[in-house]
Design a protein around this motif. Structure first.
Motif, short mmCIF file in Angstrom:
data_model
loop_
_atom_site.label_atom_id
_atom_site.label_comp_id
_atom_site.label_asym_id
_atom_site.label_seq_id
_atom_site.Cartn_x
_atom_site.Cartn_y
_atom_site.Cartn_z
N SER A 164 0.81 -1.22 0.00
CA SER A 164 0.00 0.00 0.00
C SER A 164 0.84 1.27 0.00
N THR A 165 2.14 1.14 0.28
CA THR A 165 3.00 2.33 0.34
C THR A 165 3.51 2.74 -1.03
N THR A 167 3.80 4.31 -4.72
CA THR A 167 3.34 5.58 -5.30
C THR A 167 2.47 5.32 -6.51
N ALA A 168 1.34 6.01 -6.58
CA ALA A 168 0.44 5.82 -7.72
C ALA A 168 1.12 6.26 -9.02
N LYS A 206 -0.56 0.49 -9.28
CA LYS A 206 -1.38 1.29 -8.37
C LYS A 206 -1.69 2.62 -9.05
N ALA A 209 -5.21 5.52 -4.36
CA ALA A 209 -5.25 4.86 -3.06
C ALA A 209 -6.30 3.75 -3.07
N GLY A 210 -5.87 2.51 -2.81
CA GLY A 210 -6.79 1.37 -2.78
C GLY A 210 -7.24 0.91 -4.15
N GLN A 271 -4.14 -5.56 0.69
CA GLN A 271 -3.28 -4.40 0.43
C GLN A 271 -2.84 -3.87 1.78
#
Length: 405
Positions: A164-165, A167-168, A206, A209-210, A271
């Motif tokens: 989850s950390t 970067t998009a 990613k 977020a999520g 995630q």
């Protein structure tokens, strides 16, 4: 005169010695069941009924009863050898005639049938190409040595953890040949309808977020098209998967086989704020395989092992039992046949309905106790001598009567 009693005693002792001798001679016969001579006294009939002081006229053999006690189990190196631990008999087909045996020494004939040393075929439940047993009437069992048919991949199950950390990244920037445009990837070996192996890759990007886009490629070729995701995985604030976890991917192949259509299931994927990991990644396809060996389970199931790592049911051995095993008729060659006295056979799978369990690569030894038989032999010899002595004594008495003047 007591000649008749003595003569009947000699005959009975001789019969007893015959039974003991037969037991001793079969002490090493696999599956042999020892016999016991059982005797009954004999009295003459009277027109007015037997009196209280009736004297018997000797002895007779009432029956020779087999003792169906369990023999010791000895291990062997033949995977087809089987020992029954408990009740029951192997059911054999001798050219259409059904017989029964405890001797579990088997081998394969030229046609692949499981046979005993005299050529009788072991019977049980046969299996079709899919390993489904036909549990109707038992039939001769054969080991099918044909190659196992390949199975095309239809399902892929994956349980991952996406970091989850991360970067998009822009979705439009994805390029499978540029590792900087995606966060992580996996690869699974899948199979087409001809059993050819292919590599099905998935890439995870990613985008928010999520939210993660999933891209796929087969043997290095993007599917369905470059830059088009096959699914979008969404996660809640606890890191649990909430959407996009089930989707289908169709991969064309160039081997002449049908396209691979695989249903992906990402149930359980998370995630969390930890490194990317693959917890489960498996699929249901396989290539063709040759029979590498087989083993027989305690319930009689014959399970084949193939070179492609798969296994398949090849058949199941059945056993038969009788209400009165002592009523079976001995046929020689370790075989018995049913009679009206034995009752009808009760056929079932091992370890069911009072039937014993099977132990593969083992045989059941003869249940003859040599020590006991040698002691019985001495006793029978003494009985024979004692009966001969009664005849000798009666002869002396008769000689005395003849010499009276």
């Amino acid at each position: 005169m007591s000649f008749q009693q003595g003569l009947s005693g000699l005959n009975a002792a001789a019969k007893n010695l015959d039974v003991i001798g037969n037991n001793v001679s079969n002490a090493s016969t696999v599956g042999f069941k020892q016999s016991q001579a059982q005797f009954a006294d004999v009295y003459a009939n009277s027109l007015t009924g037997a009196g209280g002081s009736s004297i018997g006229i000797g002895v007779k053999v009432a029956q020779v009863a087999q003792q169906f006690t369990q023999g010791n189990i000895t291990s062997t190196n033949n995977p087809l050898d089987m020992a029954i631990n408990g009740g029951g008999f192997f059911r054999m087909d001798n050219g259409g005639e059904i017989a029964y045996q405890r001797n579990g020494q088997f081998q394969l004939d030229k046609n692949g049938y499981i046979v005993n040393p005299t050529g009788g075929k072991l019977t049980g439940y046969t299996a079709n190409a899919s390993g489904v047993l036909s549990t109707g009437a038992p039939a001769p069992l054969a080991i099918n040595t044909a190659d196992l048919t390949p199975q095309a991949t239809s399902e892929v199950n994956a349980v991952l953890n996406l970091d989850s950390t991360g970067t998009a990244l822009p979705a439009a920037s994805f390029d499978m040949n540029d590792p900087t445009t995606y966060h992580s990837s996996t690869a699974a070996s899948v199979y087409d309808s001809l059993g050819n192996q292919h590599t099905l890759q998935t890439y995870y990007v990613k985008t928010a977020a999520g939210t993660w886009n999933v891209y796929a490629a087969s043997d290095g070729t993007p599917i369905p098209a470059a830059g088009t995701p096959v699914s979008t995985l969404t996660f809640n604030g606890s890191g649990a998967l909430t959407g996009g976890g089930q989707f289908t991917v169709t991969a064309p192949v160039t081997t002449g086989a049908n396209p691979i259509t695989a249903a992906f299931d990402f149930t359980g994927t998370t995630q969390f704020g930890s490194a990317f990991s693959v917890n489960t990644l498996n699929q249901d396809g396989y290539t063709s395989g040759r029979l590498a060996g087989f083993n027989i389970g305690a319930d009689g199931t014959i399970l084949g092992r193939y070179t492609n790592g798969q296994s398949a049911v090849l058949g199941q051995v059945v056993l038969a039992n009788f209400a009165n095993p002592n009523g079976l008729q001995q046929m020689g060659n370790n075989l018995w046949t049913e009679t009206a006295t034995s009752g009808t056979p009760l056929v079932g799978t091992p370890d069911s309905g009072g039937l014993g369990v099977l132990q593969s690569s083992a045989v059941e030894d003869s249940n003859v106790d040599l020590t006991a038989e040698l002691v019985n032999m001495i006793t029978a010899q003494r009985v024979y001598q004692a009966n001969a002595q009664t005849i000798k004594s009666q002869d002396a008495v008769l000689q005395t009567l003849v010499n009276l003047r």
